[in-house]
Design an enzyme around this catalytic site. Structure first.
Site, PDB file in Angstrom:
ATOM      1  N   HIS A  42      -7.987  -5.283   0.036  1.00 22.63           N
ATOM      2  CA  HIS A  42      -6.359  -4.739   0.170  1.00 22.63           C
ATOM      3  C   HIS A  42      -5.812  -5.368   1.444  1.00 22.63           C
ATOM      4  O   HIS A  42      -6.461  -5.718   2.258  1.00 22.63           O
ATOM      5  CB  HIS A  42      -7.114  -3.391   0.531  1.00 22.63           C
ATOM      6  CG  HIS A  42      -5.551  -2.625   0.581  1.00 22.63           C
ATOM      7  ND1 HIS A  42      -5.196  -2.200  -0.529  1.00 22.63           N
ATOM      8  CD2 HIS A  42      -5.073  -1.834   1.117  1.00 22.63           C
ATOM      9  CE1 HIS A  42      -4.219  -1.181  -0.586  1.00 22.63           C
ATOM     10  NE2 HIS A  42      -3.362  -1.183   0.928  1.00 22.63           N
ATOM     11  N   TRP A  93      -9.669   0.470  -5.010  1.00 20.92           N
ATOM     12  CA  TRP A  93      -9.665   1.786  -4.901  1.00 20.92           C
ATOM     13  C   TRP A  93      -8.341   2.223  -5.708  1.00 20.92           C
ATOM     14  O   TRP A  93      -7.298   3.350  -5.750  1.00 20.92           O
ATOM     15  CB  TRP A  93      -9.511   1.752  -3.262  1.00 20.92           C
ATOM     16  CG  TRP A  93      -8.908   3.049  -2.643  1.00 20.92           C
ATOM     17  CD1 TRP A  93      -7.448   3.389  -1.941  1.00 20.92           C
ATOM     18  CD2 TRP A  93      -9.610   4.070  -2.985  1.00 20.92           C
ATOM     19  NE1 TRP A  93      -7.875   4.655  -1.697  1.00 20.92           N
ATOM     20  CE2 TRP A  93      -8.685   5.230  -1.620  1.00 20.92           C
ATOM     21  CE3 TRP A  93     -10.740   4.602  -3.827  1.00 20.92           C
ATOM     22  CZ2 TRP A  93      -9.112   6.614  -2.144  1.00 20.92           C
ATOM     23  CZ3 TRP A  93     -11.245   6.204  -3.187  1.00 20.92           C
ATOM     24  CH2 TRP A  93     -10.458   7.288  -2.726  1.00 20.92           C
ATOM     25  N   LYS A  96       3.953   2.461  -2.645  1.00 22.98           N
ATOM     26  CA  LYS A  96       4.154   3.246  -3.387  1.00 22.98           C
ATOM     27  C   LYS A  96       6.276   3.080  -2.760  1.00 22.98           C
ATOM     28  O   LYS A  96       6.831   3.364  -3.544  1.00 22.98           O
ATOM     29  CB  LYS A  96       3.684   4.095  -3.172  1.00 22.98           C
ATOM     30  CG  LYS A  96       2.200   4.261  -2.896  1.00 22.98           C
ATOM     31  CD  LYS A  96       1.258   5.543  -2.424  1.00 22.98           C
ATOM     32  CE  LYS A  96       0.212   5.555  -1.896  1.00 22.98           C
ATOM     33  NZ  LYS A  96      -0.632   4.790  -2.980  1.00 22.98           N
ATOM     34  N   SER A 150       1.036  -1.185   0.398  1.00 23.10           N
ATOM     35  CA  SER A 150       0.211   0.160   0.040  1.00 23.10           C
ATOM     36  C   SER A 150       0.774   1.630   0.235  1.00 23.10           C
ATOM     37  O   SER A 150       1.430   1.338  -1.021  1.00 23.10           O
ATOM     38  CB  SER A 150      -1.022   0.159   1.437  1.00 23.10           C
ATOM     39  OG  SER A 150      -1.886   0.718   0.742  1.00 23.10           O
TER      40      SER A 150
HETATM   41  C1  GTR Z   1      -5.014   4.532   1.676  1.00 23.22           C
HETATM   42  C2  GTR Z   1      -4.422   5.756   0.831  1.00 23.22           C
HETATM   43  C3  GTR Z   1      -3.954   4.799  -0.338  1.00 23.22           C
HETATM   44  C4  GTR Z   1      -3.000   3.434   0.609  1.00 23.22           C
HETATM   45  C5  GTR Z   1      -3.744   3.293   1.921  1.00 23.22           C
HETATM   46  C6  GTR Z   1      -2.774   2.485   2.748  1.00 23.22           C
HETATM   47  O1  GTR Z   1      -6.013   5.949   2.476  1.00 23.22           O
HETATM   48  O2  GTR Z   1      -5.537   6.448  -0.077  1.00 23.22           O
HETATM   49  O3  GTR Z   1      -3.471   5.303  -1.399  1.00 23.22           O
HETATM   50  O4  GTR Z   1      -2.011   4.081   0.514  1.00 23.22           O
HETATM   51  O5  GTR Z   1      -4.278   3.754   2.618  1.00 23.22           O
HETATM   52  O6  GTR Z   1      -1.809   2.931   2.730  1.00 23.22           O
HETATM   53  O7  GTR Z   1      -3.068   1.340   3.398  1.00 23.22           O
END
Ligand code: GTR
Length: 400
Positions: free
Chosen positions: A378, A328, A241, A237
């Site tokens: 996720h 997402w 990045k 997540s």
């Molecule tokens: C979310 C964000 C994503 C992702 C995620 C995470 O809220 O919008 O870009 O990075 O968090 O890190 O779990």
């Protein structure tokens, strides 16, 4: 006083209005993805075509890196003077399968700033072992919590003859206003590295975290149990990045793994599917350089797209993973970015992905770019880790 209150109220209203407006326009309908044209990573800023790997390495790679440094994440400073290390503890764990160590990374000679790395190494290894290096969300101790096991399946990795090094993201740089900074354990004394190092530099938290990953490598280079020719940077997540960005900047990482990294990670931004620049930069402005603000709602004007970021891993093996319910993060956009990174690998005679998106649970990872989509939400689970372990074996341990 009244005026100040009014200004704060207006600021808050503006913030929430724009965030909710951005959120309202989030699209999950493939038929509504706008037509877009992807920028070509193999064209120099002067318009000429990159013909070979030498040109890419000598000049074009730096141009691509500069786009992300300047316009998205900020520039990452180098190794601080006075960096040094101390092993705080070492014990045998998992019935003799592994060694667990805690190493403190002192970021300056006066030991005012530091963070701790939790390291697991196989106990009876024949020689230096490959390592996964990644940050965690909740603290080093939390990665040992059985409920968090799926995120950090240490035994699974140790059994494969590999090690894992992790540090808490917030110990390097707290994640924004609601960060859970605690004064004990593995926490950098005054919060974040950006508060004392390279002050005034325009670097977002993603760059600060990537900087921390490089400091872990600084330590690993001194540890004889570790094979620094087989280091994989990994993240899930927002930390996915970060892994892509760390791998782009620090060539000491030999493999790059992005798990469900989504917007500003592996996903093609121009698709505007799921999270967009408007949403991410309004919710998490501290992740980015201030320059990034001008691209909110204007993905098509960004000079790069995320396939360029994946291509910065070349020629090292890179792996991108998605999850079916993680819309997402735009699974298709993540796969497409991995597809479009291939021409840069092509300069080295290396192959990327097959032209069809693989079915869930089928890993497309025979070549230098790997990809899978896992059924479910996720997250990073044992299934995902198994693919990364296999990818590591395939590329860096051909005997197995
Ligand atoms: C979310 C964000 C994503 C992702 C995620 C995470 O809220 O919008 O870009 O990075 O968090 O890190 O779990």
């Amino acid at each position: 006083m009244k005026n100040a209150m009014l200004a704060i109220t207006v600021a808050l209203l503006t913030f929430s209005t724009s965030l909710s407006a951005y959120k309202r326009s989030v699209n999950y309908d493939e038929s509504k993805v706008p037509a877009y044209e992807l920028p070509d990573p193999l064209v120099f800023n002067n318009g000429k075509k990159v013909e070979n790997a030498r040109q890419w390495e000598k000049k074009r790679r730096a141009e691509v890196l500069e786009v992300f440094s300047q316009e998205m994440y900020g520039h990452i400073p180098g190794r601080p003077e006075g960096l040094h290390f101390k092993t705080l503890s070492e014990e045998t764990v998992y019935d003799g399968l592994g060694i667990r160590k805690v190493v403190r990374i002192y970021l300056d000679a006066s030991q005012d700033h530091w963070f701790d790395v939790l390291i697991h190494l196989p106990k009876n290894a024949d020689g230096p072992v490959p390592m996964f290096v990644g940050l965690n969300f909740k603290s080093n101790a939390a990665t040992l919590d059985e409920r968090a096991d799926f995120r950090w399946p240490y035994e699974l990795v140790l059994k494969a003859g590999m090690g894992v090094a992790t540090a808490w993201r917030d110990a390097i740089e707290p994640d924004g206003k609601d960060s859970r900074i605690k004064p004990e354990d593995d926490v950098c004394k005054d919060g974040g590295v950006r508060s004392w190092y390279n002050r005034g530099g325009d670097w977002g938290a993603i760059s600060a975290w990537a900087w921390g990953l490089s400091r872990i490598v600084d330590y690993l280079e001194t540890d004889k149990a570790v094979d620094c020719g087989r280091l994989a940077v990994i993240g899930h997540s927002r930390l996915g990045k970060t892994a892509l960005w760390a791998g782009a900047n620090d060539l000491r990482f030999d493999m790059v793994i992005s798990n469900n990294s989504g917007c500003c990670g592996a996903a093609i931004s121009r698709r505007k599917f799921g999270e967009t620049f408007g949403v991410i930069d309004t919710s998490f402005p501290h992740w980015f350089t201030r320059e990034f603000d001008k691209y909110k709602g204007k993905e098509e004007t960004f000079p790069a797209d995320q396939h360029w970021l994946i291509a910065l891993a070349a020629p090292r093996p890179v792996y991108v993973a998605s999850a079916t319910e993680d819309l997402w993060a735009d699974p298709k956009g993540e796969w497409l970015a991995a597809i479009h990174a291939a021409p840069v690998y092509g300069l080295y005679g290396l192959k990327g992905l097959s032209p069809e998106m693989p079915a869930p649970e089928n890993s497309d990872s025979d070549n230098s770019i790997g990809y899978h989509i896992r059924t479910g939400k996720h997250g990073i689970f044992a299934f995902d880790w198994k693919q990364y372990v296999n990818f590591m074996k395939r590329h860096y341990d051909p005997a197995k």
